[in-house]
Design a protein around this motif. Sequence first.
Motif, PDB file in Angstrom:
ATOM      1  N   TYR A 156       0.832  -1.204   0.000  1.00  0.00           N
ATOM      2  CA  TYR A 156       0.000   0.000   0.000  1.00  0.00           C
ATOM      3  C   TYR A 156       0.866   1.254   0.000  1.00  0.00           C
ATOM      4  CZ  TYR A 156      -3.787   3.132   1.550  1.00  0.00           C
ATOM      5  OH  TYR A 156      -4.696   4.134   1.666  1.00  0.00           O
ATOM      6  N   GLY A 157       1.923   1.255   0.830  1.00  0.00           N
ATOM      7  CA  GLY A 157       2.828   2.386   0.847  1.00  0.00           C
ATOM      8  C   GLY A 157       3.522   2.584  -0.489  1.00  0.00           C
ATOM      9  N   GLY A 158       3.930   1.477  -1.132  1.00  0.00           N
ATOM     10  CA  GLY A 158       4.540   1.590  -2.451  1.00  0.00           C
ATOM     11  C   GLY A 158       3.582   2.149  -3.480  1.00  0.00           C
ATOM     12  N   TYR A 159       2.318   1.739  -3.411  1.00  0.00           N
ATOM     13  CA  TYR A 159       1.309   2.273  -4.327  1.00  0.00           C
ATOM     14  C   TYR A 159       1.154   3.787  -4.154  1.00  0.00           C
ATOM     15  CZ  TYR A 159      -3.328   3.634  -5.922  1.00  0.00           C
ATOM     16  OH  TYR A 159      -4.370   4.306  -6.502  1.00  0.00           O
ATOM     17  N   LEU A 160       1.053   4.235  -2.905  1.00  0.00           N
ATOM     18  CA  LEU A 160       0.890   5.664  -2.657  1.00  0.00           C
ATOM     19  C   LEU A 160       2.098   6.455  -3.131  1.00  0.00           C
ATOM     20  CD1 LEU A 160      -0.670   5.535   0.931  1.00  0.00           C
ATOM     21  CD2 LEU A 160      -1.855   6.062  -1.209  1.00  0.00           C
ATOM     22  N   PHE A 161       3.289   5.917  -2.892  1.00  0.00           N
ATOM     23  CA  PHE A 161       4.504   6.621  -3.298  1.00  0.00           C
ATOM     24  C   PHE A 161       4.581   6.737  -4.819  1.00  0.00           C
ATOM     25  CE2 PHE A 161       8.960   6.320  -4.679  1.00  0.00           C
ATOM     26  CZ  PHE A 161       9.428   7.535  -4.185  1.00  0.00           C
ATOM     27  N   LEU A 162       4.345   5.637  -5.528  1.00  0.00           N
ATOM     28  CA  LEU A 162       4.415   5.688  -6.986  1.00  0.00           C
ATOM     29  C   LEU A 162       3.337   6.593  -7.566  1.00  0.00           C
ATOM     30  CD1 LEU A 162       5.197   1.966  -7.938  1.00  0.00           C
ATOM     31  CD2 LEU A 162       6.763   3.921  -7.877  1.00  0.00           C
ATOM     32  N   THR A 163       2.146   6.577  -6.972  1.00  0.00           N
ATOM     33  CA  THR A 163       1.079   7.471  -7.437  1.00  0.00           C
ATOM     34  C   THR A 163       1.475   8.926  -7.258  1.00  0.00           C
ATOM     35  OG1 THR A 163      -0.625   5.828  -6.918  1.00  0.00           O
ATOM     36  CG2 THR A 163      -1.334   8.115  -7.096  1.00  0.00           C
ATOM     37  N   ARG A 164       2.114   9.214  -6.155  1.00  0.00           N
ATOM     38  CA  ARG A 164       2.563  10.580  -5.881  1.00  0.00           C
ATOM     39  C   ARG A 164       3.634  11.017  -6.864  1.00  0.00           C
ATOM     40  NH1 ARG A 164       6.510  12.589  -2.134  1.00  0.00           N
ATOM     41  NH2 ARG A 164       5.990  14.700  -1.409  1.00  0.00           N
ATOM     42  N   VAL A 165       4.604  10.138  -7.145  1.00  0.00           N
ATOM     43  CA  VAL A 165       5.677  10.467  -8.079  1.00  0.00           C
ATOM     44  C   VAL A 165       5.135  10.640  -9.497  1.00  0.00           C
ATOM     45  CG1 VAL A 165       7.756   9.561  -9.181  1.00  0.00           C
ATOM     46  CG2 VAL A 165       7.473   9.377  -6.707  1.00  0.00           C
ATOM     47  N   ALA A 166       4.249   9.734  -9.923  1.00  0.00           N
ATOM     48  CA  ALA A 166       3.734   9.783 -11.292  1.00  0.00           C
ATOM     49  C   ALA A 166       2.870  11.007 -11.539  1.00  0.00           C
ATOM     50  CB  ALA A 166       2.931   8.516 -11.595  1.00  0.00           C
ATOM     51  N   GLY A 167       2.267  11.558 -10.488  1.00  0.00           N
ATOM     52  CA  GLY A 167       1.361  12.684 -10.673  1.00  0.00           C
ATOM     53  C   GLY A 167       2.019  14.034 -10.677  1.00  0.00           C
ATOM     54  N   ARG A 168       3.308  14.101 -10.409  1.00  0.00           N
ATOM     55  CA  ARG A 168       3.982  15.399 -10.345  1.00  0.00           C
ATOM     56  C   ARG A 168       4.040  16.066 -11.713  1.00  0.00           C
ATOM     57  NH1 ARG A 168       9.132  15.254  -6.213  1.00  0.00           N
ATOM     58  NH2 ARG A 168       7.913  15.145  -4.294  1.00  0.00           N
ATOM     59  N   GLY A 169       3.636  17.324 -11.754  1.00  0.00           N
ATOM     60  CA  GLY A 169       3.710  18.109 -12.976  1.00  0.00           C
ATOM     61  C   GLY A 169       2.701  17.744 -14.032  1.00  0.00           C
ATOM     62  N   GLN A 170       1.680  16.950 -13.692  1.00  0.00           N
ATOM     63  CA  GLN A 170       0.685  16.549 -14.667  1.00  0.00           C
ATOM     64  C   GLN A 170      -0.719  16.842 -14.133  1.00  0.00           C
ATOM     65  OE1 GLN A 170       1.389  13.059 -17.112  1.00  0.00           O
ATOM     66  NE2 GLN A 170       3.077  12.469 -15.775  1.00  0.00           N
ATOM     67  N   GLU A 171      -1.634  17.074 -15.059  1.00  0.00           N
ATOM     68  CA  GLU A 171      -3.002  17.420 -14.693  1.00  0.00           C
ATOM     69  C   GLU A 171      -3.982  16.265 -14.881  1.00  0.00           C
ATOM     70  OE1 GLU A 171      -3.978  20.155 -13.247  1.00  0.00           O
ATOM     71  OE2 GLU A 171      -1.926  20.895 -13.238  1.00  0.00           O
ATOM     72  N   HIS A 172      -3.492  15.096 -15.245  1.00  0.00           N
ATOM     73  CA  HIS A 172      -4.374  13.964 -15.475  1.00  0.00           C
ATOM     74  C   HIS A 172      -4.892  13.413 -14.150  1.00  0.00           C
ATOM     75  CE1 HIS A 172      -1.704  14.211 -18.988  1.00  0.00           C
ATOM     76  NE2 HIS A 172      -2.743  13.788 -19.675  1.00  0.00           N
ATOM     77  N   ARG A 173      -6.163  13.062 -14.137  1.00  0.00           N
ATOM     78  CA  ARG A 173      -6.773  12.497 -12.941  1.00  0.00           C
ATOM     79  C   ARG A 173      -7.399  11.123 -13.225  1.00  0.00           C
ATOM     80  NH1 ARG A 173      -3.772  15.374 -11.414  1.00  0.00           N
ATOM     81  NH2 ARG A 173      -4.008  17.420 -10.443  1.00  0.00           N
ATOM     82  N   ALA A 174      -8.157  11.010 -14.318  1.00  0.00           N
ATOM     83  CA  ALA A 174      -8.834   9.746 -14.622  1.00  0.00           C
ATOM     84  C   ALA A 174      -7.889   8.718 -15.217  1.00  0.00           C
ATOM     85  CB  ALA A 174     -10.008   9.995 -15.566  1.00  0.00           C
ATOM     86  N   GLN A 175      -6.977   9.141 -16.097  1.00  0.00           N
ATOM     87  CA  GLN A 175      -6.085   8.184 -16.754  1.00  0.00           C
ATOM     88  C   GLN A 175      -5.206   7.414 -15.767  1.00  0.00           C
ATOM     89  OE1 GLN A 175      -4.295   9.385 -20.653  1.00  0.00           O
ATOM     90  NE2 GLN A 175      -5.334  11.336 -20.264  1.00  0.00           N
ATOM     91  N   PRO A 176      -4.575   8.076 -14.785  1.00  0.00           N
ATOM     92  CA  PRO A 176      -3.766   7.285 -13.839  1.00  0.00           C
ATOM     93  C   PRO A 176      -4.584   6.306 -13.020  1.00  0.00           C
ATOM     94  CG  PRO A 176      -3.867   9.590 -13.160  1.00  0.00           C
ATOM     95  CD  PRO A 176      -4.401   9.515 -14.544  1.00  0.00           C
ATOM     96  N   VAL A 177      -5.815   6.698 -12.647  1.00  0.00           N
ATOM     97  CA  VAL A 177      -6.655   5.776 -11.884  1.00  0.00           C
ATOM     98  C   VAL A 177      -7.062   4.596 -12.758  1.00  0.00           C
ATOM     99  CG1 VAL A 177      -8.819   5.525 -10.600  1.00  0.00           C
ATOM    100  CG2 VAL A 177      -7.468   7.616 -10.369  1.00  0.00           C
ATOM    101  N   LEU A 178      -7.352   4.848 -14.036  1.00  0.00           N
ATOM    102  CA  LEU A 178      -7.691   3.756 -14.950  1.00  0.00           C
ATOM    103  C   LEU A 178      -6.524   2.783 -15.083  1.00  0.00           C
ATOM    104  CD1 LEU A 178      -9.382   2.334 -17.139  1.00  0.00           C
ATOM    105  CD2 LEU A 178      -8.476   4.006 -18.779  1.00  0.00           C
ATOM    106  N   LEU A 179      -5.326   3.302 -15.296  1.00  0.00           N
ATOM    107  CA  LEU A 179      -4.164   2.438 -15.479  1.00  0.00           C
ATOM    108  C   LEU A 179      -3.845   1.649 -14.216  1.00  0.00           C
ATOM    109  CD1 LEU A 179      -1.932   4.932 -17.498  1.00  0.00           C
ATOM    110  CD2 LEU A 179      -3.034   2.867 -18.374  1.00  0.00           C
ATOM    111  N   SER A 180      -3.916   2.312 -13.061  1.00  0.00           N
ATOM    112  CA  SER A 180      -3.644   1.598 -11.813  1.00  0.00           C
ATOM    113  C   SER A 180      -4.740   0.580 -11.516  1.00  0.00           C
ATOM    114  CB  SER A 180      -3.500   2.583 -10.658  1.00  0.00           C
ATOM    115  OG  SER A 180      -4.696   3.293 -10.431  1.00  0.00           O
ATOM    116  N   THR A 181      -5.975   0.863 -11.919  1.00  0.00           N
ATOM    117  CA  THR A 181      -7.062  -0.093 -11.731  1.00  0.00           C
ATOM    118  C   THR A 181      -6.848  -1.337 -12.582  1.00  0.00           C
ATOM    119  OG1 THR A 181      -8.630   1.669 -11.185  1.00  0.00           O
ATOM    120  CG2 THR A 181      -9.560  -0.418 -11.933  1.00  0.00           C
ATOM    121  N   LEU A 182      -6.383  -1.153 -13.823  1.00  0.00           N
ATOM    122  CA  LEU A 182      -6.063  -2.298 -14.672  1.00  0.00           C
ATOM    123  C   LEU A 182      -4.957  -3.145 -14.039  1.00  0.00           C
ATOM    124  CD1 LEU A 182      -6.143  -0.581 -18.182  1.00  0.00           C
ATOM    125  CD2 LEU A 182      -7.796  -2.236 -17.299  1.00  0.00           C
ATOM    126  N   GLY A 183      -3.936  -2.470 -13.509  1.00  0.00           N
ATOM    127  CA  GLY A 183      -2.864  -3.201 -12.846  1.00  0.00           C
ATOM    128  C   GLY A 183      -3.339  -3.931 -11.610  1.00  0.00           C
TER     129      GLY A 183
END
Length: 311
Positions: A156-183
């Motif tokens: 869970y901690g790894g998921y939160l950390f990677l989500t935080r890193v991947a979201g820096r400098g980007q405005e996408h909200r639905a696409q990252p959740v879709l990709l992480s949901t597929l994973g």
Amino acid sequence: MDPRLLVIAGAAFISVSAILFRLSGVSAGTAAFFRCALALPVLVPLARWERHRAGPRRRAGVDVAAGLLLGVDLVLWGASIDRVGAGIGTVLVNVQVVVVPLLAFAVLRERPSRAFVPAVPVMLGGVALAGGLAGHGGGPDPVLGMLFGAGAGVAYGGYLFLTRVAGRGQEHRAQPVLLSTLGAGAASVAVGVPWQGVDFTPGWPALGWLAALAMTGQVCGWMLIGAALPRLRADAAGTLLLLQPVLAVVFGAALLGERPGPAQLAGCGLVIAAAWLTGRGSVHRRDDSGMGSRARGDRRAGEHADRTTVP
């Protein structure tokens, strides 16, 4: 919007997950799979609209990797609850409050606040009390359950950390959740099918509860939290997410008629106090100018020179 409010709102959606999972009556592997699968009909059109508006998502591989960790977390957490009980399982999965800042320090050299380190034992003690640890004994296999719970917390901690890193400098909200949901869905099948089994036909009543779980815990919860994580310090984000077990106590009382005891209420108070202390001054100022920090500094220096130059 203040990212701390977004995290709290997301935690409120996710805190209902345990109630909906209990009402569905399915196994942890089945719940993890349908939580992801039933979220796709909502996430796919949102992600397509977002791609048309904001362009394709960068760091998509990081989002999928984060989702794999989330799927492992969901299956291990359910297995931990079965073996060690809900109270200890709730505490173990929330070791993320330590894992996320450690990863941020090791990878990003981001130091936690001074108030965070002494607050950690207080927070975990509060979570233990809020989770009902004081009134529950161990489960049928406490050693294995604790290992599963600790593994879930690390994932869970790894998921939160990677989500935080991947979201820096980007405005996408639905696409990252879709990709992480597929994973997460792929991981839940890969881990859950050979281990616990996944019931692909749980029945209509169970599907109704699982659909509610997908909308609250997977779509609304993670879109709100994903929007906030890049704008918060790692220690503050992890601390605010500890409000999940507190809010679960509140919703359990409101929706299921559960009556929290004095120890649970005291634990909720400890978690809230610790979250308030570590959450102060935790917001990173957001850059909406489209320029990097060096460019902003040059611009501000020029403005300062304009103000101080004698005509």
